[in-house]
Design a protein around this motif. Sequence first.
Motif, PDB file in Angstrom:
ATOM      1  N   ALA A 142      25.564 -54.030 -31.263  1.00 29.67           N
ATOM      2  CA  ALA A 142      25.255 -54.388 -32.644  1.00 29.67           C
ATOM      3  C   ALA A 142      26.479 -55.040 -33.279  1.00 29.67           C
ATOM      4  CB  ALA A 142      24.834 -53.159 -33.454  1.00 29.67           C
TER       5      ALA A 142
ATOM      6  N   GLY B 151      28.139 -53.539 -40.156  1.00 32.29           N
ATOM      7  CA  GLY B 151      28.369 -52.146 -40.518  1.00 32.29           C
ATOM      8  C   GLY B 151      29.750 -51.937 -41.099  1.00 32.29           C
TER       9      GLY B 151
ATOM     10  N   GLN C 126      24.438 -47.999 -42.389  1.00 25.51           N
ATOM     11  CA  GLN C 126      23.230 -48.017 -41.561  1.00 25.51           C
ATOM     12  C   GLN C 126      23.518 -47.379 -40.203  1.00 25.51           C
ATOM     13  OE1 GLN C 126      21.538 -51.927 -41.117  1.00 25.51           O
ATOM     14  NE2 GLN C 126      19.942 -51.257 -39.685  1.00 25.51           N
TER      15      GLN C 126
ATOM     16  N   LEU D  29      23.641 -46.641 -36.305  1.00 21.78           N
ATOM     17  CA  LEU D  29      23.775 -47.487 -35.131  1.00 21.78           C
ATOM     18  C   LEU D  29      22.544 -47.363 -34.245  1.00 21.78           C
ATOM     19  CD1 LEU D  29      27.456 -46.527 -34.399  1.00 21.78           C
ATOM     20  CD2 LEU D  29      26.707 -48.855 -34.857  1.00 21.78           C
TER      21      LEU D  29
ATOM     22  N   LEU E 273      24.082 -54.841 -38.865  1.00 24.92           N
ATOM     23  CA  LEU E 273      24.056 -53.618 -39.650  1.00 24.92           C
ATOM     24  C   LEU E 273      24.665 -53.820 -41.028  1.00 24.92           C
ATOM     25  CD1 LEU E 273      25.385 -51.193 -36.870  1.00 24.92           C
ATOM     26  CD2 LEU E 273      23.016 -51.875 -37.298  1.00 24.92           C
ATOM     27  N   THR E 274      24.167 -53.059 -41.983  1.00 24.76           N
ATOM     28  CA  THR E 274      24.798 -52.971 -43.298  1.00 24.76           C
ATOM     29  C   THR E 274      25.644 -51.700 -43.317  1.00 24.76           C
ATOM     30  OG1 THR E 274      22.877 -51.802 -44.181  1.00 24.76           O
ATOM     31  CG2 THR E 274      22.921 -54.202 -44.424  1.00 24.76           C
TER      32      THR E 274
ATOM     33  N   THR F  34      30.894 -43.341 -39.869  1.00 19.73           N
ATOM     34  CA  THR F  34      30.307 -44.259 -38.887  1.00 19.73           C
ATOM     35  C   THR F  34      31.011 -44.146 -37.540  1.00 19.73           C
ATOM     36  OG1 THR F  34      29.635 -45.804 -40.637  1.00 19.73           O
ATOM     37  CG2 THR F  34      29.756 -46.672 -38.397  1.00 19.73           C
TER      38      THR F  34
END
Length: 253
Positions: free
Chosen positions: A33, A36, A13, A15, A9-10, A42
């Motif tokens: 994942a 992030g 982004q 989940l 992930l960036t 988040t």
Amino acid sequence: MRPRPLPWLTPGQALPAPAQAWGANDPVPGLLAAGGALDVSTLLQAYGQGIFPWFSDNQPILWWSPDPRMVLQTAQFRLHRSFGRTLRRFAITPGCEIRIDNDFEAVIQACAGVARPGQSGTWILPEMVQAYLALHRAGHAHSVETWIGGELAGGLYCVGVGRAVFGESMFTRRPDASKTALAALVAFCRAHGIAQIDCQQNTTHLASLGAAEMPRADFLAQVAQSARMPGPTWEFKPVYWNELLTERPASTT
């Protein structure tokens, strides 16, 4: 058979859905994942879907959604007779009290010094401390603290999204101080109609207190329902002990 690629992930982004986590036949069951960010937005997105971060030093952020999930149903908390006596003494002893969110930073820093089973070092790295301090300031991370004689003797911290509660870590400096904080959290939850506390991982200690594994789908359904409900006022009132201490202990040991 090769495992499904792990999403990277960036920051910002979304989940993946929890059902996309690696399963029993994959290299690391429950891993969902990597990458992030640990910002408040988040983290709230993650916990609202029953996802949590857990990683060690020199690793990227790792996101988890294990199946089954270890959960303590608050109605199933086992108050053994000997510990019930301990709680009764605590509840009436001057200088013994439960505080919520009195010193969240001290609690999480103390928890950072406690390794999880099977780990040689802490998983509560400095970036995790800062992330949960921000989550605490946003009103979604809470400490339940056992105070004895004006000193912080033990405690735990957890995440609350609506009426969904997720236990994170605990520490103790005196016998039974962390277990007392957990009992206080159970009493608090019962007083506010909160049915379950997420424990994330299966341990014999949690199982001895009544926690048990449940299918992820059932856990997530409960989280989705509870997260939509208005959150409680996070303060502990001594009357909450009645949620535990008016019951008959579960064991004679």
